[in-house]
Motif scaffolding. Structure first.
Motif, mmCIF file in Angstrom:
data_model
loop_
_atom_site.group_PDB
_atom_site.id
_atom_site.type_symbol
_atom_site.label_atom_id
_atom_site.label_comp_id
_atom_site.label_asym_id
_atom_site.label_seq_id
_atom_site.Cartn_x
_atom_site.Cartn_y
_atom_site.Cartn_z
ATOM 1 N N LEU A 167 3.653 3.349 2.841
ATOM 2 C CA LEU A 167 5.053 3.697 2.573
ATOM 3 C C LEU A 167 5.313 5.181 2.838
ATOM 4 O O LEU A 167 6.295 5.551 3.490
ATOM 5 C CB LEU A 167 5.408 3.356 1.129
ATOM 6 N N VAL A 168 4.406 6.025 2.323
ATOM 7 C CA VAL A 168 4.553 7.467 2.497
ATOM 8 C C VAL A 168 4.483 7.831 3.975
ATOM 9 O O VAL A 168 5.264 8.644 4.490
ATOM 10 C CB VAL A 168 3.483 8.219 1.694
ATOM 11 N N ASN A 171 6.611 -1.849 -3.744
ATOM 12 C CA ASN A 171 5.193 -2.202 -3.539
ATOM 13 C C ASN A 171 4.941 -3.702 -3.578
ATOM 14 O O ASN A 171 3.800 -4.149 -3.435
ATOM 15 C CB ASN A 171 4.327 -1.518 -4.606
ATOM 16 N N PHE A 212 11.142 2.941 -1.982
ATOM 17 C CA PHE A 212 9.839 2.285 -1.862
ATOM 18 C C PHE A 212 9.764 1.058 -2.771
ATOM 19 O O PHE A 212 10.228 1.081 -3.915
ATOM 20 C CB PHE A 212 8.707 3.239 -2.258
ATOM 21 N N LYS A 253 0.841 -1.195 0.000
ATOM 22 C CA LYS A 253 0.000 0.000 0.000
ATOM 23 C C LYS A 253 0.879 1.249 0.000
ATOM 24 O O LYS A 253 1.686 1.450 0.914
ATOM 25 C CB LYS A 253 -0.921 -0.002 1.212
ATOM 26 N N GLU A 254 0.705 2.074 -1.031
ATOM 27 C CA GLU A 254 1.523 3.281 -1.199
ATOM 28 C C GLU A 254 1.407 4.216 -0.015
ATOM 29 O O GLU A 254 2.395 4.810 0.434
ATOM 30 C CB GLU A 254 1.118 4.000 -2.483
ATOM 31 N N GLU A 255 0.155 4.354 0.546
ATOM 32 C CA GLU A 255 -0.057 5.294 1.646
ATOM 33 C C GLU A 255 0.736 4.872 2.886
ATOM 34 O O GLU A 255 1.205 5.717 3.664
ATOM 35 C CB GLU A 255 -1.547 5.438 1.979
#
Length: 390
Positions: free
Chosen positions: A20-21, A40, A38, A16-18
């Motif tokens: 990672l951020v 995924n 990052f 999930k990208e969110e």
């Protein structure tokens, strides 16, 4: 904590990208030298781990396809990545079975969601410190190896120098017992003869003149030997001499004026070609010594069967300026080509000299990181090539 010398790269792995951020934002501090990479998926994580130098991996356990445990096992099987510390990040309830599976897969620690900011930053900081300390140790080890190599080279060079000095000392002892002893004995004998003539009722002036000339000749040879020994000693300990732009044509003219009597005696012809390398920056005194010894030797060791023809030329070869002297003289036997550069070595006894000239040339050339080569055929002539660094 990260430094410019050892920038730190931390790999964050989550599908999930969110997440990672959010994790990168939690860990980031202004002014640090950390780069957050990052991934995924497990496949992407493996690819980045192989491409980059990673200090730490924060790896999500629950991912579609290849889960975190599988990724960790793959990383442990690859030599380049097996030592990268892995912290598993998971939302699974903290149970012994999951923890044990994670450690068996290669984890060094766990972070359980929801993440506690202070604990998360503290754990990551600890592994970053460990990484930086490891890099410092590696750097210190590398520097130690370089120092050891340098010391080994110095010891090797010093050993070679001492070996050469010892050889020169042995040659000096030989010379002192032969080249110096002979003229002293000669002078002693001539002094006795001179005394007998002077004590006679009517001294023969012609005999006196002959003996005095012979004494003067013996003294002259004695002085030349001492001068050669002094020159060798100077080369042994000389500091760097002043260098300047030297034209080969002018230098050869100076040398030929100095050996004009020798040129006339042997009716020698000298041909020159300095078109490819007319000049170079070098010690004028040392370059003159090289030119003088090689050209005068080419004349002295000429063949009685033909007129001496000496070819003197220069050219460029790579980082070297090459000074070349070719003659049609006596030449050398194959086994004597290396001996010709030995101190006090004389391969043609009928030619006057102490056998120091070529040894001095070799020493000058090698002191300046150059080299000297000799091609020769007995009865046909020799060619000497001096390679001097530009």
């Amino acid at each position: 904590m990260p430094t410019a010398t050892h920038p730190v790269k931390i790999l964050l792995v989550d599908d999930k990208e969110e997440n990672l951020v959010s994790l990168a934002s939690l860990l980031s501090e202004e002014g640090d030298n950390t780069e957050y990479l990052f991934a995924n998926s497990g496949e992407e994580a493996l690819k980045l781990a192989l491409q980059e130098e990673i200090a730490l991996i924060l790896l999500d356990v629950q991912m579609p396809g290849m889960n975190g445990y599988e990724v960790a096992r793959y990383l442990r099987d690859i030599s380049k990545t097996r030592d990268i510390p892995i912290i598993f990040v998971t939302a699974i309830h903290q149970q012994d079975v999951h923890v044990m599976e994670g450690f068996e897969a290669g984890a060094v620690d766990f972070l359980f969601k929801p993440l506690h900011p202070a604990i998360t930053k503290a754990k990551v900081a600890a592994f970053v410190r460990f990484y930086l300390q490891k890099k410092e140790v590696e750097l210190a080890h590398k520097r130690t190896q370089e120092i050891n190599r340098e010391l080994e080279e110095r010891v090797k060079a010093r050993t070679a120098e001492l070996t050469r000095v010892n050889k020169d000392l042995d040659n000096f002892v030989y010379t002192a017992s032969h080249d110096l002893k002979a003229p002293i004995n000669n002078i002693e004998g001539l002094a006795v003869a001179l005394k007998e003539i002077l004590e006679s009722p009517e001294p023969d002036h012609n005999e006196l003149n002959i003996i005095m000339a012979m004494i003067q000749d013996a003294i002259s040879r004695f002085k030349h030997t001492l001068m050669d020994l002094t020159e060798v000693a100077k080369l042994q300990h000389q500091d760097e001499t002043a260098i300047e732009s030297v034209r080969f044509e002018e230098l050869l003219e100076d040398v030929t004026l100095n050996i004009q009597e020798l040129i006339t005696k042997y009716d020698a012809e000298i041909k020159t070609d300095f078109s490819e390398a007319p000049e170079m920056v070098f010690s004028r005194k040392n370059l003159r010594s090289i030119v003088y010894n090689l050209v005068s030797n080419a004349i002295k060791y000429s063949s009685p069967e033909r007129k001496p023809l000496i070819e003197v030329s220069t050219y460029r070869e790579g980082t070297y300026t090459v000074f070349r002297v070719k003659d049609n003289g006596l030449g050398l036997k194959p086994e004597d080509r290396d001996k010709v550069f030995d101190m006090f070595k004389r391969l043609h006894a009928h030619v006057e000299g102490t056998g120091v000239g070529l040894a001095i040339v070799k020493r000058i050339v090698e002191n300046c990181d150059g080299k000297i080569e000799c091609d020769s055929q007995q009865g046909k002539g020799s060619e000497f090539r001096v390679y001097l660094k530009n």
